[in-house]
Design a protein around this motif. Sequence first.
Motif, PDB file in Angstrom:
ATOM      1  N   GLU A 426       1.971   7.428  -2.255  1.00 22.41           N
ATOM      2  CA  GLU A 426       2.765   6.201  -2.331  1.00 22.41           C
ATOM      3  C   GLU A 426       4.088   6.436  -3.052  1.00 22.41           C
ATOM      4  N   PRO A 431       4.655   0.994  -5.921  1.00 28.22           N
ATOM      5  CA  PRO A 431       3.248   1.355  -5.666  1.00 28.22           C
ATOM      6  C   PRO A 431       2.521   0.290  -4.858  1.00 28.22           C
ATOM      7  N   SER A 433      -0.097  -2.374  -3.815  1.00 27.78           N
ATOM      8  CA  SER A 433      -1.008  -3.326  -4.453  1.00 27.78           C
ATOM      9  C   SER A 433      -2.346  -3.291  -3.739  1.00 27.78           C
ATOM     10  N   SER A 465      -1.309  -1.462  -9.606  1.00 27.80           N
ATOM     11  CA  SER A 465       0.048  -1.108  -9.188  1.00 27.80           C
ATOM     12  C   SER A 465       1.076  -1.356 -10.287  1.00 27.80           C
ATOM     13  N   LYS A 469       3.633   1.902 -11.589  1.00 27.76           N
ATOM     14  CA  LYS A 469       5.061   1.869 -11.276  1.00 27.76           C
ATOM     15  C   LYS A 469       5.851   2.738 -12.217  1.00 27.76           C
TER      16      LYS A 469
END
Length: 472
Positions: A426, A431, A433, A465, A469
């Motif tokens: 990712e 990112p 979810s 997420s 990040k």
Amino acid sequence: MNIKFDLNITQTQKLIMTQEMRQAIEILQLTSMELNNLIENEIMENPVLEFNEVSIKTLAPETGEAAKEDVNKKDDINWDDYFNSMEPSEYRGQTPTNYDPDEEYGFEKFSYQEKTLNEYLHFQFNMVVEKLSKREIFIGEYLIDCIDDNGYLIVDMDYLQEILESNEENINKIIGIIQGFDPVGVGARDIKECLLIQLRYLGYENDDIYMEIINQHLTDLADNQYKRIAHATGLSLEEVFEFKELIKTLEPKPGREFTNLEGVSYVIPDGSIEIVDGELIVKINEISAPRLKINSFYKGMLKKTDQNEDTRKYLEKKLDGAVFLIRSIEQRRDTILKVIQAIATCQKNFFFQGVEDLRPLTLNSIADMIDVHESTVSRAIRGKYVQTPKGTFALKFFFKRGFNHGEEDLSSDAIKQFIQEMVEVEDKRKPLSDQKISEILKEKNLEVARRTIAKYREALSIQPSSKRKEYR
């Protein structure tokens, strides 16, 4: 009121659990180590029982031309010269020159014991005791004994002052000495102090802003709240991000580098699955389920007609117990073998490909295949392991919840594999979810709820997420 007694005969079906049946069930659900302990105890208590060493193929004598060839080779060897060359010189009456008995090699010279964190800290403390008073030495030794396996001092100051009958200043002096020991960060009382010790060791002790982030904004840093930290400290987003990358290199549990040998456990596989010529071959481990037999000497005693009656009754009782134990162990072997064979059939693709081809499987499915009750399968897989081309797994590993995927279902482990792969590739700035992962799986014809995604993500130790990040 009419009270009277009647005698009626009724016919009912009832299953009565005999002592033998209970023992058979207990033996089935024993792990290999528990079974071996049971067998050792039974052999000590029952003289009629003994290990069936003949069943071990490796001990069988060689036959045919190979055996004859070995005999001929043995005849060609000069055994006197051989043994003479292999014997230690002192046994042959010769003492080598420059021989020192103290330098003789022995097993004890190669023995090794893992050093614990506690021992390592005491060793370092003994290097500085010359500069301390007897009272300070006592305090230091007590403090080291209060440090847990993770390297943290687990008692508060009030308790220490009371138990050591000393003031806070003296105790803090010794704590400061211990916190200077290796591994860096040991002796801290919380995660903040542990990180601060390591930052000072790296030369950041004069960077007040970084110290402030640890003391005031550690939770925000863990939650990737870069803007909030930047606004409070005056740092740029890039500087906050770089500081978090530095924090990731620190050790939150300084003591875990020391292995705790008492926590080490070993697994003896109950069976194995091998790939031979493209086919799966299932075997039972002889060590996990040793075979027993009746001792021939006591068997012969029962055939004697002039045997003492008490002796005969004793031997018959022991013989009955031995026969039933052997039967129960053989039945256990047979059941486990059938269960592993059924698993190999149902999960064939897994052994050739990998976890992405693991299929949903239930106890009831295996029970139907081998024609036993579901509870029997449950007992048979309890604490049992199998060695496979993909590694050693507990038998319960192969029983998975399923998800619809076209004509074939996929197991929960396959879903976890998909989640793991998606998170690895990712975009860390955006990112995925849990809802987004659920939508991506839906595009692959996999209906997995968001809450299920969250549960599997937590099982994989993947953060949400918001915490994955990163700022670049």
